[in-house]
Enzyme design. Structure first.
Site, short mmCIF file in Angstrom:
data_model
loop_
_atom_site.label_atom_id
_atom_site.label_comp_id
_atom_site.label_asym_id
_atom_site.label_seq_id
_atom_site.Cartn_x
_atom_site.Cartn_y
_atom_site.Cartn_z
N HIS A 166 63.11 -6.28 -39.80
CA HIS A 166 63.42 -7.51 -38.98
C HIS A 166 62.21 -8.42 -39.51
O HIS A 166 62.34 -9.58 -39.54
CB HIS A 166 63.02 -7.18 -37.37
CG HIS A 166 64.26 -6.92 -36.58
ND1 HIS A 166 65.44 -7.86 -36.73
CD2 HIS A 166 64.77 -5.83 -36.24
CE1 HIS A 166 66.56 -7.29 -36.06
NE2 HIS A 166 66.23 -5.84 -35.65
N ASP A 178 71.97 3.23 -37.15
CA ASP A 178 72.81 2.43 -36.29
C ASP A 178 73.42 1.25 -36.87
O ASP A 178 74.53 0.68 -36.44
CB ASP A 178 72.12 2.04 -34.78
CG ASP A 178 70.57 1.41 -34.98
OD1 ASP A 178 70.23 1.41 -36.53
OD2 ASP A 178 70.01 1.06 -34.21
N HIS A 179 72.44 0.68 -37.75
CA HIS A 179 73.25 -0.52 -38.52
C HIS A 179 72.43 -0.91 -39.71
O HIS A 179 71.38 -0.15 -39.89
CB HIS A 179 73.17 -1.62 -37.40
CG HIS A 179 71.74 -1.84 -36.92
ND1 HIS A 179 70.65 -2.31 -37.57
CD2 HIS A 179 71.33 -1.62 -35.69
CE1 HIS A 179 69.71 -2.45 -36.90
NE2 HIS A 179 69.92 -1.82 -35.54
N ASP A 193 63.55 -0.29 -38.91
CA ASP A 193 64.27 -1.55 -38.19
C ASP A 193 63.11 -2.51 -38.00
O ASP A 193 63.31 -3.63 -38.44
CB ASP A 193 64.91 -1.06 -36.90
CG ASP A 193 65.50 -2.34 -36.44
OD1 ASP A 193 66.41 -2.72 -36.86
OD2 ASP A 193 64.79 -2.78 -35.15
N HIS A 215 70.35 -8.18 -37.59
CA HIS A 215 71.83 -7.60 -37.71
C HIS A 215 72.36 -7.97 -36.51
O HIS A 215 72.10 -8.52 -35.74
CB HIS A 215 71.42 -5.95 -37.78
CG HIS A 215 70.67 -5.67 -36.64
ND1 HIS A 215 71.05 -5.31 -35.53
CD2 HIS A 215 69.13 -5.32 -36.64
CE1 HIS A 215 69.96 -4.73 -34.58
NE2 HIS A 215 68.72 -4.87 -35.27
N THR A 230 71.64 -2.25 -31.93
CA THR A 230 70.83 -0.85 -31.70
C THR A 230 71.67 -0.13 -30.43
O THR A 230 72.17 1.06 -30.30
CB THR A 230 69.49 -0.96 -31.46
OG1 THR A 230 68.97 -1.40 -32.68
CG2 THR A 230 68.87 0.40 -31.13
#
Length: 409
Positions: free
Chosen positions: A198, A241-242, A194, A348, A73
């Site tokens: 997770h 971001d990912h 996110d 990630h 992040t």
């Protein structure tokens, strides 16, 4: 005759260049940059997303936004803000050690997060302010620190409890002040996609609900922009971001089976372990043991790190970097034994070439093509894109407007 033909060729080329430049002359006045943390490139395919779909139809979507490595992040948000790779902006991980400062950085360490010494390069909000325009940052990595002894016109200390719609309302207010503080660049950040990725994994019902919540927010945002007469003057970019990969107890690497973990001074953790050898340890022996047992991970000495990671030429890179294969978790036996549910859900940080690490990119606005799908591109090019759309001079960076100009009218 030859001279005449040559003159005509030069004239036609010059006209062509002029037409090309004018075609890309920005018409919009403002840029709004929004990040949904952890929003993988393919999440729009998981459920009904009518508000996102409307933007796709009237704007540009890419096949993916390629993160920098590590696909974490803080490094990626700061790469977007500066247009610089980690070895040039100093942000080499969510956790770092700087030998010159003799200090450690962690994303939940407020003192470190607000210390400008950790941030190198020039973030977009500073570039905007230096150009005589105004910026407002609603939660973006780096915006809480006085980088280059500067602050954006408006900024907020990160507060996860602040409501989603309240974040949008604040930014819209900044964009419509109708005075000398009205902002030209705004950033917004949302964490919940996110979080669910997770906790439950990228294929979970909970993740789908988070995507639907994001879609509702996009609908609310567009209504507020329309009510505030910002639609015609604002170029909107929605990024992440990912991406995210599923992880499980079935795919683990136990460090104790290969080396003595106590011989490592761990700085960053799975899926990218960054570590120095502890006092008394022998780097060559530890590296050889890891190399000989290289299964489901890759190990690198600092000078062996692949050039494409843009990571090795910085003093914050330690002696050893161990990169787990996609979906794998590498840690100590103690961690696995004391946390029986670990790992689960999603993670990630893996190799940024892995498709599951690729993020969302979507743009719409007066300078953006309609209904266009472009190839995946690296996120470091977004800084150049934003400076172009705001008609300001960029600071030195690793991006290129040529890499993204295909999306422009």
């Amino acid at each position: 005759m030859k001279n005449l033909i040559f003159t005509l060729i030069i004239f036609v080329a010059a006209v062509g260049c002029t037409e090309q430049a004018s075609r890309h002359e920005p018409q919009g006045e403002k840029v709004l940059l929004i990040s949904f943390d952890g929003f993988r490139y393919d999440y729009l395919d998981k459920t009904e997303t009518p508000n996102f779909d409307e933007l796709v139809e009237t704007g540009v979507i890419s096949e993916g936004l390629i993160p920098i490595f590590p696909s974490k992040t803080f490094p990626n948000h700061y790469a977007i803000a500066t247009g610089l790779y980690p070895e040039n902006n100093g942000f080499v991980g969510n956790n770092m050690y700087d030998p010159e400062m003799d200090s450690r950085f962690a994303i939940r360490n407020r003192e470190a997060v607000e210390n400008p010494d950790w941030y190198q390069g020039e973030p977009i909000w500073n570039t905007v302010e230096k150009a005589g325009k105004n910026a407002g940052t609603m939660f973006w990595v780096g915006s809480e620190a006085p980088i280059q002894d500067m602050r954006p016109t408006f900024w907020k200390k990160y507060d996860e409890s602040m409501g989603d719609s309240a974040r949008i309302d604040s930014v819209v207010k900044w964009m419509t002040l109708n005075n000398e503080k009205e902002i030209d660049l705004a950033t917004l950040y949302f964490h919940f996609v996110d979080t669910q990725g997770h906790r439950f994994g990228p294929d979970s019902p909970e993740l789908v609900e988070a995507v639907e919540r994001a879609d509702d927010l996009v609908g609310y945002l567009m209504n507020r922009l329309d009510e505030s007469e910002l639609i015609e003057t604002t170029n909107l970019m929605i990024v992440s971001d990912h991406g995210m990969s599923s992880v499980s107890r079935d795919r683990i690497v136990v460090l104790d089976d290969i080396i003595n973990p106590e011989e490592l001074d761990m700085i960053a953790y799975s899926p990218v372990i960054m570590a120095n050898v502890s006092e008394g340890g022998k780097l060559d022996e530890i590296y050889q043991s890891l190399k000989e047992n290289e299964e489901h991970y890759k190990v690198y000495l600092k000078d062996e790190i692949p050039d494409r990671y843009h990571l090795k030429d910085h003093p914050r890179i330690p002696e050893l970097t161990i990169v787990a294969d996609p979906g794998y978790t590498i840690n100590t036996r103690e961690v696995f034994e004391t946390r029986p549910e670990y790992p689960s859900g999603g993670a990630h940080g893996f190799d940024n070439q892995e498709k599951e690490m690729h993020a969302l990119f979507l743009a719409v606005g007066p300078d953006i093509k309609n209904g266009y799908k472009m190839k995946a591109f690296e996120n470091v090019h977004l800084y150049e894109l934003m400076t172009h759309l705001l008609s300001i001079e960029p600071a030195q960076n690793d991006g290129s407007i040529d890499s993204v100009s295909v999306m422009l009218n």
